[in-house]
Design an enzyme around this catalytic site. Structure first.
Site, PDB file in Angstrom:
ATOM      1  N   HIS A 267     -23.893  20.949  53.135  1.00 17.83           N
ATOM      2  CA  HIS A 267     -24.017  19.497  53.288  1.00 17.83           C
ATOM      3  C   HIS A 267     -25.461  19.062  53.525  1.00 17.83           C
ATOM      4  O   HIS A 267     -25.979  18.179  52.847  1.00 17.83           O
ATOM      5  CB  HIS A 267     -23.119  19.075  54.455  1.00 17.83           C
ATOM      6  CG  HIS A 267     -22.973  17.608  54.645  1.00 17.83           C
ATOM      7  ND1 HIS A 267     -22.421  16.769  53.702  1.00 17.83           N
ATOM      8  CD2 HIS A 267     -23.295  16.814  55.710  1.00 17.83           C
ATOM      9  CE1 HIS A 267     -22.403  15.525  54.165  1.00 17.83           C
ATOM     10  NE2 HIS A 267     -22.934  15.535  55.370  1.00 17.83           N
ATOM     11  N   PHE A 268     -26.135  19.692  54.486  1.00 14.58           N
ATOM     12  CA  PHE A 268     -27.515  19.337  54.825  1.00 14.58           C
ATOM     13  C   PHE A 268     -28.468  20.157  53.949  1.00 14.58           C
ATOM     14  O   PHE A 268     -29.160  21.062  54.410  1.00 14.58           O
ATOM     15  CB  PHE A 268     -27.780  19.599  56.305  1.00 14.58           C
ATOM     16  CG  PHE A 268     -27.193  18.559  57.224  1.00 14.58           C
ATOM     17  CD1 PHE A 268     -27.917  17.428  57.570  1.00 14.58           C
ATOM     18  CD2 PHE A 268     -25.913  18.709  57.740  1.00 14.58           C
ATOM     19  CE1 PHE A 268     -27.385  16.469  58.422  1.00 14.58           C
ATOM     20  CE2 PHE A 268     -25.373  17.763  58.596  1.00 14.58           C
ATOM     21  CZ  PHE A 268     -26.108  16.632  58.933  1.00 14.58           C
TER      22      PHE A 268
END
Length: 290
Positions: A267-268
């Site tokens: 996600h990051f």
């Protein structure tokens, strides 16, 4: 030759009674392209610190904290909704006199940013989309369960499980990542520090309850993309367990000329793939800013 590292200032500006904290790079040249960085849950402008260091001497990078996040302070009785976050962000853009900018949308930054784009289409010079979903294709089952529930009831925090805890925040950083050693623990620890401040978890519960309004807006935002056809760079962590890779591909239905890069991370994505993402953004800004 010394490396070129951006000079960055850290400021506050008042918008409708909200004391908005933001980071802004000071590029070496006047008239440099402007990149507005819109962060995600449960983070803040600090998630862009390394990107600002790398690109901020060539471009003007600006990253605010939304109400309920980071160092931004709100008055008592503030109502948390995505419309309200977008309204404060629009006021922030006006206060800084940003007439034109490329917008980087990530996670919560997508519904905030697309509301802003609807209100100020003339300001959007281009889009950088990083795991910022506006298609039902990109919603995992876990995301649907979490984002379509109503948390406006006693015990709502328990319904989110460990999502608002340190272990849950850490999981968001590490899930889908092939080499977790590339992720500095500072990010999730700082996120949790702010998430544990008084009133912050209640703010998140209100925003999670309001998230269904974002999903209901997907058709409208897709129509906005088809109507305005902004230049777009899509960089996406393919291992994201919440906003999955089909959500990245879906942008090409409405923006067939968009540039798409799927990365082997979670996600990051900036945490692990900054060396790959930063040059893509620099090239995109150079080609887009006219």
């Amino acid at each position: 030759m010394p490396a070129s590292v951006a000079r960055t200032v850290h400021r506050h500006v008042e918008v409708d009674g909200v004391d908005v904290f933001y980071r802004e790079s000071l590029p070496d040249r006047a008239g440099a392209p402007v990149l507005l960085l819109l962060h995600g849950f449960p983070s803040g402008s600090h998630q862009f610190r390394r990107l600002i260091d790398v690109l901020g001497s060539r471009y003007r990078l600006i990253a605010p904290d939304y109400p309920g996040f980071g160092r931004t302070e709100v008055p008592g009785g503030f109502t948390y909704s995505f419309d309200r976050l977008a309204g404060i962000t629009e006021g922030f853009v006006r206060r800084l006199g940003l007439d034109r900018f490329v917008m980087y949308v990530f996670d919560f930054g997508a519904p905030v940013g697309f509301r802003l784009a609807e209100r100020r289409p003339e300001s959007i010079a281009g889009l950088v989309v990083q795991n910022g979903n506006v298609y039902e294709d990109g919603l995992s089952d876990a995301a649907r369960d979490a984002l379509l529930a109503d948390y406006r009831h006693p015990g709502a925090e328990a319904a989110l499980g460990d999502l608002l805890t340190l272990s849950g925040t850490r999981h968001q950083y590490e899930a889908g990542v092939t080499d977790p050693e590339l992720i500095a623990p500072d990010g999730w620890i700082l996120d949790q520090h702010f998430l544990d401040r008084p009133g912050r978890k209640a703010a998140q519960l209100a925003l999670f309850s309001d998230y269904r309004t974002n999903i209901e807006s997907y058709d409208r935002w897709q129509a906005w993309l088809r109507r305005h056809t902004p230049p777009a760079l899509i960089v996406w962590g393919a291992g994201d367990p919440f906003f999955t890779a089909p959500g990245a591909h879906a942008y090409l239905r409405d923006l067939p000329r968009a540039e798409l890069h799927l990365l082997d991370t979670g996600h990051f994505a900036l945490e692990t793939h900054l060396p790959e993402i930063a040059p893509l953004i620099a090239d995109f800004l150079d080609r887009t800013w006219k």
